[in-house]
Design an enzyme around this catalytic site. Structure first.
Site, mmCIF file in Angstrom:
data_model
loop_
_atom_site.group_PDB
_atom_site.id
_atom_site.type_symbol
_atom_site.label_atom_id
_atom_site.label_comp_id
_atom_site.label_asym_id
_atom_site.label_seq_id
_atom_site.Cartn_x
_atom_site.Cartn_y
_atom_site.Cartn_z
ATOM 1 N N LYS A 177 -6.045 5.486 7.095
ATOM 2 C CA LYS A 177 -6.474 4.348 6.259
ATOM 3 C C LYS A 177 -7.668 3.580 6.846
ATOM 4 C CE LYS A 177 -2.024 3.243 4.080
ATOM 5 N NZ LYS A 177 -1.171 2.112 3.690
ATOM 6 N N ASP B 271 -2.276 -2.239 -1.507
ATOM 7 C CA ASP B 271 -0.961 -2.591 -0.957
ATOM 8 C C ASP B 271 -0.596 -4.060 -1.237
ATOM 9 O OD1 ASP B 271 -0.282 -0.093 0.041
ATOM 10 O OD2 ASP B 271 -1.258 -0.449 1.972
#
Ligand code: ATR
Length: 269
Positions: A59, A96
């Site tokens: 990520k 997220d």
């Protein structure tokens, strides 16, 4: 793309939506070694993909590798969703925090981050996204407790805002007058020890959210439910964070429904 990626729930979620909306497409897990990530990502548009999700451990590298990124991704320091633009360039997003907030909105519609201090356990990647979402949602104060205090300090330096760091031994006292408690650590996950946290100081009006979703009811959520707090499990965050990716790739805003929850829970993970 992940390494490993075999346990990812995302192929199940996106596969469900592709079938539901009658889209001729497929979502496949791509195991990619860290040292080959940048090259593999660069090839995504040439291979004809509409985009890609990125998971552990890629990520942070994804944020560096994309052509453009949204402000949330830059503040969090990580990208989990990439959309191939019409000119073949890569747009990086972090969904997220969106997933976290939408899950709370859907599960406890009258709750607002503005309602009081937030207590966050943990300071890893998930905590970063959640802290940014809580700040953007108007949380007046965020109290962070992490086993390794240096990591929490780094989070505060990177993100800024009204963040207060507390020692791990003080984790029970940070719950006083909190409007929400979030566990962002892996504690309570199957095979891990439970989160050892006394809830006595937590107001009964507080919402308790665990990002762990296996088991769906963690020992923390059980203890909170038994004493009368409203609880929100972690599966919803996983489902809601997938929505912007699907919408960006296929042009349809997908729905998180009880049937999708059941489907994901019953699929082998
Ligand atoms: P993620 O990206 O999913 O947040 P991570 O970055 O590895 O995963 O973060 C895991 C979090 O769980 C961290 O806050 C970690 O605490 P440390 O920073 O001290 O490592 C926390 N964590 C994991 N195991 C723990 C344990 N046994 N006790 C306390 N905290 C733990």
């Amino acid at each position: 793309m992940g390494w490993p990626v075999v346990h990812s729930r995302s192929p199940g979620i996106h596969g469900y939506w592709l079938r539901k909306y009658g889209i001729d497409g497929t979502y496949i897990p791509l195991p990619v070694r860290p040292e080959q990530f940048a090259a593999a990502l660069k090839a995504i548009p040439m291979l004809g993909f509409a985009g890609v999700n990125v998971t552990v451990p890629h990520k942070e590298a994804a944020l560096r590798a994309v052509d453009r990124s949204d402000p949330a991704a830059r503040r969090i320091g990580a990208v989990n969703t990439i959309v191939v633009a019409t000119d073949g360039s890569l747009e990086g997003h972090n969904t997220d925090g969106f997933g976290f907030m939408e899950n709370l909105r859907a599960s406890v519609p009258d709750w607002s981050a503005k309602g009081g201090p937030a207590a966050v356990i943990g300071a890893g990647g998930a905590a970063r996204a959640i802290v940014v979402a809580l700040l953007d949602g108007g949380a007046p104060e965020i109290r962070i407790v992490n086993r390794t205090p240096e990591r929490a300090q780094r989070l505060r330096e990177d993100i800024g805002g009204s963040l207060h760091i507390y020692d791990w031994v003080d984790r029970a006292s940070v719950l006083a007058d909190a409007a929400v408690l979030v566990n962002t650590t892996t504690l309570g996950m199957s095979g891990q020890p439970p989160l050892d946290l006394t809830l006595d100081r937590l107001p009964k009006t507080a919402v308790v959210n665990d990002i762990v979703y296996s088991p769906l009811e963690t020992p923390l959520l059980r203890a909170a439910r038994v004493r009368g707090n409203r609880v929100v499990d972690g599966l919803g965050m996983l489902l809601h964070q997938a929505r912007p990716g699907f919408a960006g790739w296929f042009g349809i805003e997908p729905e998180v429904t009880p049937e999708l929850r059941r489907f994901v829970l019953e699929s082998p993970g």
